[in-house]
Write a protein that holds these residues in place. Structure first.
Motif, PDB file in Angstrom:
ATOM      1  N   ILE A  58       0.948  -0.998   0.017  1.00  0.00           N
ATOM      2  CA  ILE A  58       0.011   0.260  -0.118  1.00  0.00           C
ATOM      3  C   ILE A  58       0.873   1.335  -0.137  1.00  0.00           C
ATOM      4  N   PRO A  59       0.736   2.275  -1.159  1.00  0.00           N
ATOM      5  CA  PRO A  59       1.673   3.279  -1.152  1.00  0.00           C
ATOM      6  C   PRO A  59       1.127   4.125  -0.024  1.00  0.00           C
ATOM      7  N   ALA A  60       2.408   4.795   0.463  1.00  0.00           N
ATOM      8  CA  ALA A  60       2.232   5.467   1.665  1.00  0.00           C
ATOM      9  C   ALA A  60       1.602   6.726   1.245  1.00  0.00           C
ATOM     10  N   LEU A  61       0.730   7.520   1.922  1.00  0.00           N
ATOM     11  CA  LEU A  61       0.032   8.621   1.590  1.00  0.00           C
ATOM     12  C   LEU A  61       0.821   9.882   2.091  1.00  0.00           C
ATOM     13  N   ALA A  62       0.976  10.675   1.047  1.00  0.00           N
ATOM     14  CA  ALA A  62       1.978  11.948   1.020  1.00  0.00           C
ATOM     15  C   ALA A  62       1.255  12.632   1.917  1.00  0.00           C
ATOM     16  N   VAL A  63       1.619  13.026   3.048  1.00  0.00           N
ATOM     17  CA  VAL A  63       0.870  14.071   4.003  1.00  0.00           C
ATOM     18  C   VAL A  63       1.471  15.599   3.540  1.00  0.00           C
ATOM     19  N   ALA A  64       2.658  15.493   3.099  1.00  0.00           N
ATOM     20  CA  ALA A  64       3.166  17.032   3.128  1.00  0.00           C
ATOM     21  C   ALA A  64       2.532  17.885   2.016  1.00  0.00           C
ATOM     22  N   GLY A  65       1.986  17.334   1.031  1.00  0.00           N
ATOM     23  CA  GLY A  65       1.515  18.301  -0.054  1.00  0.00           C
ATOM     24  C   GLY A  65       2.373  18.139  -1.101  1.00  0.00           C
ATOM     25  N   THR A  66       3.588  17.557  -0.880  1.00  0.00           N
ATOM     26  CA  THR A  66       4.681  17.557  -2.026  1.00  0.00           C
ATOM     27  C   THR A  66       4.516  16.542  -3.047  1.00  0.00           C
ATOM     28  N   ASP A  67       3.311  15.876  -2.873  1.00  0.00           N
ATOM     29  CA  ASP A  67       2.924  14.827  -4.086  1.00  0.00           C
ATOM     30  C   ASP A  67       2.030  15.828  -5.342  1.00  0.00           C
ATOM     31  N   LEU A  68       1.818  16.959  -4.749  1.00  0.00           N
ATOM     32  CA  LEU A  68       0.943  17.842  -5.949  1.00  0.00           C
ATOM     33  C   LEU A  68       1.969  18.735  -6.473  1.00  0.00           C
ATOM     34  N   ALA A  69       2.135  18.692  -7.983  1.00  0.00           N
ATOM     35  CA  ALA A  69       2.990  19.525  -8.443  1.00  0.00           C
ATOM     36  C   ALA A  69       2.522  20.891  -8.723  1.00  0.00           C
ATOM     37  N   LEU A  70       2.222  21.519  -7.501  1.00  0.00           N
ATOM     38  CA  LEU A  70       1.785  23.101  -7.753  1.00  0.00           C
ATOM     39  C   LEU A  70       2.971  23.763  -7.380  1.00  0.00           C
ATOM     40  N   GLU A  71       3.280  24.758  -8.226  1.00  0.00           N
ATOM     41  CA  GLU A  71       4.348  25.649  -7.864  1.00  0.00           C
ATOM     42  C   GLU A  71       3.798  27.083  -7.394  1.00  0.00           C
ATOM     43  N   ARG A 128      -8.191  31.710   2.643  1.00  0.00           N
ATOM     44  CA  ARG A 128      -7.542  30.257   2.449  1.00  0.00           C
ATOM     45  C   ARG A 128      -8.783  29.379   1.816  1.00  0.00           C
ATOM     46  N   VAL A 129      -8.232  28.521   0.860  1.00  0.00           N
ATOM     47  CA  VAL A 129      -9.178  27.884   0.416  1.00  0.00           C
ATOM     48  C   VAL A 129      -8.687  26.172   0.443  1.00  0.00           C
ATOM     49  N   PHE A 130      -9.637  25.761   1.716  1.00  0.00           N
ATOM     50  CA  PHE A 130      -9.489  24.234   1.859  1.00  0.00           C
ATOM     51  C   PHE A 130     -10.108  23.311   0.817  1.00  0.00           C
ATOM     52  N   VAL A 131      -9.247  22.292   0.099  1.00  0.00           N
ATOM     53  CA  VAL A 131      -9.924  21.720  -0.711  1.00  0.00           C
ATOM     54  C   VAL A 131      -9.495  20.074  -0.694  1.00  0.00           C
ATOM     55  N   TRP A 132     -10.029  19.097  -1.153  1.00  0.00           N
ATOM     56  CA  TRP A 132      -9.934  17.774  -0.966  1.00  0.00           C
ATOM     57  C   TRP A 132      -8.627  17.648  -2.107  1.00  0.00           C
ATOM     58  N   ARG A 133      -7.776  16.656  -1.575  1.00  0.00           N
ATOM     59  CA  ARG A 133      -6.576  16.663  -2.421  1.00  0.00           C
ATOM     60  C   ARG A 133      -6.568  16.297  -3.953  1.00  0.00           C
ATOM     61  N   SER A 134      -7.367  15.536  -4.324  1.00  0.00           N
ATOM     62  CA  SER A 134      -7.559  15.060  -5.527  1.00  0.00           C
ATOM     63  C   SER A 134      -8.347  16.319  -6.471  1.00  0.00           C
ATOM     64  N   PHE A 135      -8.911  17.106  -5.935  1.00  0.00           N
ATOM     65  CA  PHE A 135      -9.422  18.255  -6.532  1.00  0.00           C
ATOM     66  C   PHE A 135      -8.411  19.436  -6.708  1.00  0.00           C
ATOM     67  N   ALA A 136      -7.283  19.492  -5.893  1.00  0.00           N
ATOM     68  CA  ALA A 136      -6.358  20.448  -5.896  1.00  0.00           C
ATOM     69  C   ALA A 136      -5.671  20.947  -7.198  1.00  0.00           C
ATOM     70  N   PRO A 137      -5.136  20.088  -7.923  1.00  0.00           N
ATOM     71  CA  PRO A 137      -4.598  20.406  -9.177  1.00  0.00           C
ATOM     72  C   PRO A 137      -5.362  21.171 -10.083  1.00  0.00           C
ATOM     73  N   TRP A 138      -6.756  20.756  -9.995  1.00  0.00           N
ATOM     74  CA  TRP A 138      -7.713  21.307 -10.890  1.00  0.00           C
ATOM     75  C   TRP A 138      -8.167  22.734 -10.286  1.00  0.00           C
ATOM     76  N   LEU A 139      -8.174  22.785  -9.223  1.00  0.00           N
ATOM     77  CA  LEU A 139      -8.520  23.989  -8.382  1.00  0.00           C
ATOM     78  C   LEU A 139      -7.615  25.160  -8.706  1.00  0.00           C
ATOM     79  N   TRP A 140      -6.332  24.719  -8.568  1.00  0.00           N
ATOM     80  CA  TRP A 140      -5.345  25.455  -8.573  1.00  0.00           C
ATOM     81  C   TRP A 140      -5.123  26.063 -10.011  1.00  0.00           C
ATOM     82  N   HIS A 141      -5.215  25.383 -11.067  1.00  0.00           N
ATOM     83  CA  HIS A 141      -5.422  25.877 -12.491  1.00  0.00           C
ATOM     84  C   HIS A 141      -6.872  26.991 -12.564  1.00  0.00           C
TER      85      HIS A 141
END
Lengths: 90, 176
Positions: B7-20, B155-168
């Motif tokens: 089971i892949p470890a869940l990245a908590v740090a937010g570093t798995d999201l390629a958001l600059e 501050r915009v709280f969003v579920w992880r899987s929606f974050a890249p889309w929301l970012w754009h």
């Protein structure tokens, strides 16, 4: 945009935050097994579908998450009032 | 015969999201991904019942915030606390205290054009959304929790899987 007053948030909020939940004040029979097929069908499927004042359930899904009741005019789409779930029919 | 399932470890740090992070633009808006924090979903019948369990002041009115806690509904709160904070779990009490630190991320929208950027995608009346208020709402099509920290910072709280889309989406609204 249509604004709906949420009785829990006590605010007018945009319609896209809400989901419609069908006609309100339909009590589930306490003993479904005692009902005839016709009565059961009536409970499940038959709705008033009035022209004009309609009591209906809404849920503030993308807000406080609560179900509440509303009186809406089905002709003008105007919300007359909203009130908390569990309160008597208005 | 059985094989262990990795089971892949869940990245908590937010570093798995390629958001600059985006530097402040001509429109006066900076978008940044906030560092990880300790976040909790709290449910209880009353604010007092919850306060007794977690030992912190709890805002009672929907939309209010206090010391990192936001009242989202009549029986629901969000806690946004410094990383590492642990709340009592309230075992045996009629409350629900759930760690949701890994569930989502927070995108910070800051700058002179922040309110305009938020209003571009959010149906709320952002001008009347006072400083210090927080609420669940939608941004474009995505459910978010919006928290106004100051006149020029949201501050915009969003579920992880929606974050890249929301970012754009935020970037597009910022440019618009």
């Amino acid at each position: 945009m249509l604004l709906i007053h949420c009785p829990y948030c006590e605010e007018d909020r945009p319609e896209v935050e809400f989901v419609y939940g069908g006609e309100a004040h339909i009590a589930r029979p306490l003993d479904p097994a005692a009902l005839s097929d016709e009565d059961w069908e009536h409970y499940l499927y038959i709705r008033r579908n009035p022209r004009g004042r309609h009591h209906e359930r809404w849920r503030h899904t993308h807000g406080c998450g609560r179900f509440f009741n509303a009186v809406r005019d089905t002709v003008s789409d105007r919300f007359e009032q909203t009130y908390k779930a569990g309160e008597p029919r208005r | 015969m059985s094989e262990a399932i990795a089971i892949p470890a869940l990245a908590v740090a937010g570093t798995d999201l390629a958001l600059e992070s985006q530097a402040t633009t001509a429109a006066g808006v900076a978008l940044t991904l906030e560092p990880p924090a300790s976040r909790w979903s709290l449910r209880a019948r009353t604010a007092d019942a919850l306060a007794a369990v977690i030992g912190r002041p709890v805002p009672a009115r929907i939309g209010e915030t206090r010391d990192g806690l936001a009242c989202l509904g009549p029986d629901e709160w969000l806690a946004d606390l410094p990383a590492g904070t642990v709340l009592p779990d309230g075992a045996g009490q009629p409350v629900s205290v759930v760690d949701i630190s890994a569930r989502g991320v927070v995108i910070r929208v800051e700058g002179a054009g922040a309110a305009r950027t938020v209003a571009s995608g959010c149906p709320l009346d952002v001008e009347r959304f006072a400083v210090g208020r927080a609420t669940r709402t939608v941004y474009e099509t995505v459910e978010v929790i919006l928290w106004r920290e100051s006149e020029t910072a949201f501050r915009v709280f969003v579920w992880r899987s929606f974050a890249p889309w929301l970012w754009h989406a935020l970037k597009a609204c910022e440019r618009a």
